[in-house]
Design a protein around this motif. Sequence first.
Motif, mmCIF file in Angstrom:
data_model
loop_
_atom_site.group_PDB
_atom_site.id
_atom_site.type_symbol
_atom_site.label_atom_id
_atom_site.label_comp_id
_atom_site.label_asym_id
_atom_site.label_seq_id
_atom_site.Cartn_x
_atom_site.Cartn_y
_atom_site.Cartn_z
ATOM 1 N N ILE A 216 0.749 -1.167 -0.032
ATOM 2 C CA ILE A 216 -0.180 0.160 0.044
ATOM 3 C C ILE A 216 0.824 1.222 0.015
ATOM 4 C CG2 ILE A 216 -1.457 1.449 1.423
ATOM 5 C CD1 ILE A 216 -3.032 -1.181 2.464
ATOM 6 N N ARG A 217 0.777 2.137 -0.802
ATOM 7 C CA ARG A 217 1.399 3.385 -1.177
ATOM 8 C C ARG A 217 0.647 4.494 -0.546
ATOM 9 N NH1 ARG A 217 5.550 4.491 -5.955
ATOM 10 N NH2 ARG A 217 6.652 2.879 -4.811
ATOM 11 N N ILE A 218 0.811 5.035 0.243
ATOM 12 C CA ILE A 218 0.199 6.096 0.750
ATOM 13 C C ILE A 218 0.998 7.515 0.428
ATOM 14 C CG2 ILE A 218 -0.824 7.514 2.542
ATOM 15 C CD1 ILE A 218 -1.366 4.712 4.126
ATOM 16 N N LYS A 219 0.362 8.364 -0.508
ATOM 17 C CA LYS A 219 1.166 9.805 -0.644
ATOM 18 C C LYS A 219 0.301 10.852 -0.218
ATOM 19 C CE LYS A 219 1.069 8.955 -5.296
ATOM 20 N NZ LYS A 219 0.567 7.487 -5.341
ATOM 21 N N ALA A 220 1.195 11.872 0.204
ATOM 22 C CA ALA A 220 0.629 13.165 0.825
ATOM 23 C C ALA A 220 1.320 14.199 0.535
ATOM 24 C CB ALA A 220 0.446 12.901 2.539
ATOM 25 N N VAL A 221 0.790 15.295 0.341
ATOM 26 C CA VAL A 221 1.419 16.644 -0.071
ATOM 27 C C VAL A 221 1.023 17.595 1.057
ATOM 28 C CG1 VAL A 221 1.728 18.507 -1.308
ATOM 29 C CG2 VAL A 221 1.403 16.157 -2.617
ATOM 30 N N ASN A 222 2.210 18.410 1.795
ATOM 31 C CA ASN A 222 1.851 19.415 2.530
ATOM 32 C C ASN A 222 2.462 20.746 1.976
ATOM 33 O OD1 ASN A 222 1.531 21.027 4.630
ATOM 34 N ND2 ASN A 222 3.053 20.397 6.161
ATOM 35 N N PHE A 223 1.426 21.244 1.424
ATOM 36 C CA PHE A 223 1.740 22.592 0.824
ATOM 37 C C PHE A 223 1.715 23.781 1.639
ATOM 38 C CE2 PHE A 223 0.697 25.775 -2.566
ATOM 39 C CZ PHE A 223 1.844 25.498 -3.507
ATOM 40 N N GLY A 224 1.741 23.719 2.887
ATOM 41 C CA GLY A 224 1.806 24.799 3.832
ATOM 42 C C GLY A 224 3.201 24.889 4.591
ATOM 43 N N SER A 225 3.326 26.026 5.284
ATOM 44 C CA SER A 225 4.531 26.583 5.860
ATOM 45 C C SER A 225 4.692 25.821 7.272
ATOM 46 C CB SER A 225 4.763 27.970 5.961
ATOM 47 O OG SER A 225 3.709 28.470 6.747
ATOM 48 N N SER A 226 3.618 25.027 7.607
ATOM 49 C CA SER A 226 3.902 24.368 9.016
ATOM 50 C C SER A 226 3.672 22.798 9.126
ATOM 51 C CB SER A 226 2.405 24.793 9.664
ATOM 52 O OG SER A 226 2.498 26.262 9.945
ATOM 53 N N SER A 227 4.320 22.090 9.801
ATOM 54 C CA SER A 227 4.401 20.844 10.001
ATOM 55 C C SER A 227 2.908 20.399 10.137
ATOM 56 C CB SER A 227 5.485 20.095 10.682
ATOM 57 O OG SER A 227 5.172 20.718 12.162
ATOM 58 N N VAL A 228 2.510 19.163 9.817
ATOM 59 C CA VAL A 228 1.199 18.673 10.188
ATOM 60 C C VAL A 228 1.467 17.137 10.490
ATOM 61 C CG1 VAL A 228 -1.038 17.827 9.067
ATOM 62 C CG2 VAL A 228 0.126 19.996 8.360
#
Length: 675
Positions: A575-587
């Motif tokens: 299972i490949r889970i991909k995520a983009v954080n396009f913000g300036s703060s960590s999530v």
Amino acid sequence: MMGFRKDPFCGLLVYICIGLCFASQCFADEVSADQTAQLTVNASDAAGRPIPETLFGIFFEEINHAGTGGLWAELVSNRGFEAGGPNIPSNIDPWTIIGDETHLNVSTERSSCFSRNIIALRMDVLCDASGANTCPDGGVGVYNPGFWGMNIEKGKTYKVLFYVKALGSLNLTVSLTGSSGQPTLAIANVIASASGVSDWSKMEVLLEAEDTNHNSRLQLTSTQEGTIWLDQVSAMPLDTYKGHGFRTDLMNMLLEMKPRFLRFPGGCFVEGEWLRNAFRWKETVGPWEERPGHFGDVWMYWTDDGLGHFEFLQLAEDLGAAPIWVFNNGISHQDQVTTSSVLPFVQEALDGIEFARGSTDSKWGALRAAMGHPEPFDLKYVAVGNEDCGKKNYLGNYLKFYGAIKAAYPDIGIISNCDGSSKPLDHPADFYDYHVYTSASDLFSRYHTFDKTPRSPKVFVSEYAVTGKDAGRGSLLAALGEAGFLLGIEKNSDAVSMASYAPLFVNSNDRRWNPDAIVFNSSHLYGTPSYWMQLFFSESSGATVLDTTLEAGSSSSVVASAILWKNSKDNKEYIRIKAVNFGSSSVKLNITVNGLDPNSLSGSSKTVLTSTKVMDENSFGQPNKVVPVLSLLKAAGNDMDAVLSPYSFTSFDLLKKSSSIKVLGSDDSSSRSSI
């Protein structure tokens, strides 16, 4: 995966350092984050949906010297002396004269043995090896610097081919040298009797380089008085990919992408600014010496069309990609053929399909076989023009092509230039083309573009990229905006059948468009962050997309998707889970995988694309400044916690298994793991 960088703290590959740590020790500092999001993945067998085999591919356009002076490994620029036009005297650039007018006179003549490229070079050598007018050391003649310098490497062999005739006997020196004529890297003499060169003769020389020089040139010189004619001068390295003429290092970059289709040869290159300069496939097949070449008046440079219709089909086959041929539909940027006059263009398209697919008994299939490929190419998709929708004659012309192609080849998928995402098409099509060039934030926001579009006809996103200020010359910010867009395409792959970034290549010496996925010069290359971003999707085509639900609270900076794919190397499912954080703060991302038995996921790997600054780029000096970092995961499970760094693209590959041994330190099947 090629190009993964070393960890600056561990001194070894990142996955070695992290893979030896327990989760509680290695990730304790990572779990704190400014925001929290919840991702739920439904991994049950009934919840998945097959992704088209063709979803992610590549688009090649002859732009930025992508092929001529790039992927096509020909080292000589203007090999037939045709770039100056059919009138004489003509410009022979970048060919340059060696010697002055007291020793040599160089001119062009319409005297070639090739009827479709009639210009030849004449050299009147006025000096001799001895006597009153002695030739300078090294002789006189011409040299060609290639495309901003030829890359000649020690120990490699280069085949030089040329056509020659002379008045009298021939004593010609063929050499590879440095940019100033020194040092000599390889040299050979071509000697022939007067009877042997009284008419045009083909000569072949193999030169093995004794040293390396990335800025070399090819020289043809003589110290014998007389008249020599030259035409169709070619120099190619012997080590092209599979011997098919493609530059090996650039091909390896493409193979890493695992493209499932190849769209070619453009783009605006197909249209031409004027129809007289459009790419016409019949002018690009047959023996390379007989191809007339043409001036690409959109991107403003000459191509000898060594990379022609046959070679593009061969390229697709070598990549294991489905060919998608874009042909001219009688429309350029500045002129167009009326629908009542378009039938010759329709026949040209039908002939081009026959060339690819026809039997060896057919006219054009026989030519393909004569060129070395008796088996048909697997051409199943064609595009009727490029970006021509809305032009006066497009719809009428399109319908002529559509009817004729469907009648002759009912299985071929036909692509319309018209965008059907906002309103239904008013004409039949199997696919419609969708192009988007915009800012990073706008492209990221298009994650939902295809959520509610009709599922038929299918969408072909054949050109997408972040451009403008956000892009720089290939920034991390651009790659993240594009990644968010592609995650939306992946989730909507029941509507979108194909997607490709544009442009693919740029020779750094002729940057006509910016940015691009792969940057190169004669000897070096690197991938931009957008190139590395695309590798995250290399296993998506033909995989299974899983249902996901993302609850991000007040944050709109995170998007995600998940797929189930089988690794051909170990024949195991991940299972490949991909995520983009396009913000300036960590999530902090809380991941829950439902639909599987407890302990059915085990530790595997994590890959992150990020950098210290959002506008960071790669370069020849720092080719790996922004590349994916791979690490092994010790702990993984059905419930996991991860931290997405600011401005990052993260992929988790989790091994799916039928049973598992509990990770040391886990209390029960419901305990959360930190990854």
